[in-house]
Write an enzyme that holds these catalytic residues in place. Structure first.
Site, short mmCIF file in Angstrom:
data_model
loop_
_atom_site.label_atom_id
_atom_site.label_comp_id
_atom_site.label_asym_id
_atom_site.label_seq_id
_atom_site.Cartn_x
_atom_site.Cartn_y
_atom_site.Cartn_z
N ASP A 55 2.02 4.17 2.58
CA ASP A 55 0.96 5.01 2.01
C ASP A 55 1.54 6.14 1.14
OD1 ASP A 55 -1.67 5.58 1.45
OD2 ASP A 55 -2.17 6.40 3.42
N HIS A 83 -9.46 1.16 -0.91
CA HIS A 83 -9.36 1.83 0.38
C HIS A 83 -10.74 1.78 1.03
CE1 HIS A 83 -5.63 3.31 -1.21
NE2 HIS A 83 -5.43 4.20 -0.26
N HIS A 90 0.85 -1.20 0.00
CA HIS A 90 0.00 0.00 0.00
C HIS A 90 0.88 1.24 0.00
CE1 HIS A 90 -3.68 2.23 1.94
NE2 HIS A 90 -2.99 3.03 1.15
N HIS A 140 1.31 4.96 -2.64
CA HIS A 140 0.92 5.71 -3.84
C HIS A 140 2.19 6.34 -4.39
CE1 HIS A 140 -3.37 5.55 -2.52
NE2 HIS A 140 -2.77 5.43 -1.34
N GLU A 168 -10.77 3.75 6.35
CA GLU A 168 -9.68 4.64 6.79
C GLU A 168 -10.34 5.74 7.63
OE1 GLU A 168 -7.81 6.81 3.57
OE2 GLU A 168 -6.14 7.49 4.82
N1 LIG Z 1 -4.28 7.61 2.45
C1 LIG Z 1 -4.98 7.81 1.32
N2 LIG Z 1 -6.31 7.62 1.35
C2 LIG Z 1 -7.04 7.83 0.27
N3 LIG Z 1 -6.54 8.25 -0.89
C3 LIG Z 1 -5.22 8.45 -0.97
N4 LIG Z 1 -4.44 8.85 -1.99
C4 LIG Z 1 -3.19 8.91 -1.55
N5 LIG Z 1 -3.13 8.56 -0.27
C5 LIG Z 1 -4.39 8.25 0.13
ZN LIG Z 2 -3.54 4.90 0.49
#
Ligand SMILES: Nc1ncnc2[nH]cnc12
Ligand SMILES: [Zn+2]
EC number: 3.5.4.2
Length: 315
Positions: free
Chosen positions: A275, A194, A14, A16, A197
Site C-alpha cells: 500500500d 479501492h 497494490h 501507491h 477498506e
Molecule cells: N490505503 C489507501 N486507501 C485509500 N487511498 C489511498 N491512497 C494511498 N493509500 C491509500
Molecule cells: Zn491503497
C-alpha cells in the site's frame, strides 16, 4: 523465515508510488527544491506516522507529496521503490499514482508521468522488473475532475494499464464515478478500485456491478457479507490486501485479528501488498513476515499467496 519470504518470487499489485516516499528522500527533495518543512528532522516526521484512520494518514500523505516537483523527483521516487522490489524479489509490480495530487498544485501531468515512466522503463531494462502503471482518481474530488484527469491521460494511453479509485472512502461510493469508469473502459482501460477498506460491503458490490472492476483493492470488509463472499470465491475476483496498512489505519486493532488467512482458506484469491510502505512500516516482505509472526502463516500459505499475486496480474 524472513529470508525465505524475501526470496519467494512475487508480484506487488497494490502500492501507491507517493506512499513509498521515505522520510530521508522527502527531506532530500525538500532541500533540492528549497521547500521549508514543518518537521525538524527525519525522526520527528517518522514519529508523526501514528494514525487512527485513513483520513489522518491521507492528510500527511498529501502534505508529504508536496516535495515532488520535477521530473527527476518523480524518477527518483520510483527508482528507489524499484530498488526495494529488486531486494525483495518482487519480479512484477503494478503501482498506482494519483495525478490529481500533483496537477492540483500546478505540476504538469507530463512532468509526473515522464519521471514515473522513465524509471519503470529503466526498471524493466536494468533490473528485470516488469510493470504496469495504474492511474488512480481521487474519490474525495468530483467526477468532473476525474473526467478532466482522464482527458489529460488519453494522449499518453500507452503509459497505463488501468484506472483505479483511491483516497477517502467513506461518503464517496463507487457509484459517484460510474460515468468516468464507463468512459475509461470504453477507451480500453481495465478498471480496479479501492473498496471495503473502511467502507461497507455495499461499496464492493457497487465497484463490481457499476465500475466493473477486475480486482478489488483491500476488500477486507467483504467478510461481513456472505453473499458477496460467495461471489468473490465463485468468480475468483482477486483482492489486493495490505496487512500492515490495515493495522496502521486501525481497520483491524491488531495483526492477530486480520482476516486474510481465513479468506485464503475459504478460497478467496487474496494477495499481499504494501500500500504505502514508507508510512506503514514495510514493503512486501515485511507484510508477509507480519502474517507469519502474528497469524502463524505457513510456508505453504505464503507460496499460495505469492502465486495468487502472479496469477492476478493485469499484464
Ligand atoms: N490505503 C489507501 N486507501 C485509500 N487511498 C489511498 N491512497 C494511498 N493509500 C491509500
Ligand atoms: Zn491503497
Amino acid at each position: 523465515m524472513y529470508d525465505w519470504l524475501n526470496a519467494l518470487p512475487k508480484a506487488e499489485l497494490h502500492m501507491h508510488l507517493e506512499g513509498s516516499l521515505e522520510p530521508e528522500l522527502l527531506f532530500a527533495l525538500a532541500e533540492r527544491n528549497k521547500i521549508a518543512l514543518p518537521w525538524a528532522d527525519v525522526e520527528t516526521l517518522r514519529s508523526a506516522y501514528a494514525f487512527n484512520n485513513l483520513q489522518e494518514f491521507l492528510d500527511l500523505y498529501y502534505q508529504g507529496a508536496d516535495v515532488l516537483r520535477t521530473e527527476q523527483d518523480f524518477y527518483d521516487l520510483t527508482w528507489a521503490y524499484l530498488q526495494r522490489c529488486k531486494a525483495q524479489n518482487v519480479i512484477h509490480t503494478e503501482p498506482f499514482f494519483d495525478p490529481q495530487t500533483h496537477t492540483d498544485r500546478g505540476i504538469p501531468f507530463e512532468v509526473v508521468l515522464g519521471g514515473l515512466s522513465q524509471a519503470l522503463k529503466d526498471g524493466r531494462e536494468q533490473l528485470g522488473i516488469s510493470s504496469g502503471l495504474i492511474l488512480s482518481f481521487l474519490r474525495h474530488l468530483s467526477e468532473d475532475e476525474a473526467q478532466k484527469t482522464l482527458d489529460q491521460a488519453l494522449p499518453f494511453r500507452d503509459a497505463f494499464i488501468a484506472v483505479g479509485l483511491d483516497s477517502s472512502e467513506k461518503g464517496h461510493p463507487p457509484s459517484k464515478f460510474q460515468r468516468v469508469f464507463d468512459r475509461a473502459r470504453s477507451e480500453g482501460f481495465v478498471a480496479v478500485a479501492h473498496a471495503g477498506e473502511e467502507g461497507p460491503p455495499e461499496y464492493i458490490w457497487e465497484a463490481l456491478d457499476l465500475l466493473k472492476i477486475k480486482r478489488i483493492d483491500h476488500g477486507v470488509r467483504a467478510i461481513e457479507d456472505e453473499r458477496l463472499m460467495q461471489r468473490i470465491i465463485d468468480e475468483q475476483i482477486p483482492l489486493t490486501v495490505c496487512p500492515l496498512s490495515n493495522t496502521k489505519l486501525c481497520v483491524f486493532d491488531h495483526m492477530s485479528q486480520h482476516n486474510i488467512l481465513d479468506m485464503l482458506e475459504r478460497g478467496v484469491k487474496v494477495t499481499v501488498n504494501s500500500d504505502d510502505p514508507a508510512y506503514f512500516g514495510g514493503y512486501v516482505t515485511e507484510n508477509f513476515h507480519a502474517l507469519h509472526t502474528h497469524l502463524g502463516m505457513t510456508e505453504d500459505q505464503a507460496r499460495r499467496l505469492a502465486q495468487n499475486s502472479l496469477d492476478a496480474r493485469l499484464v
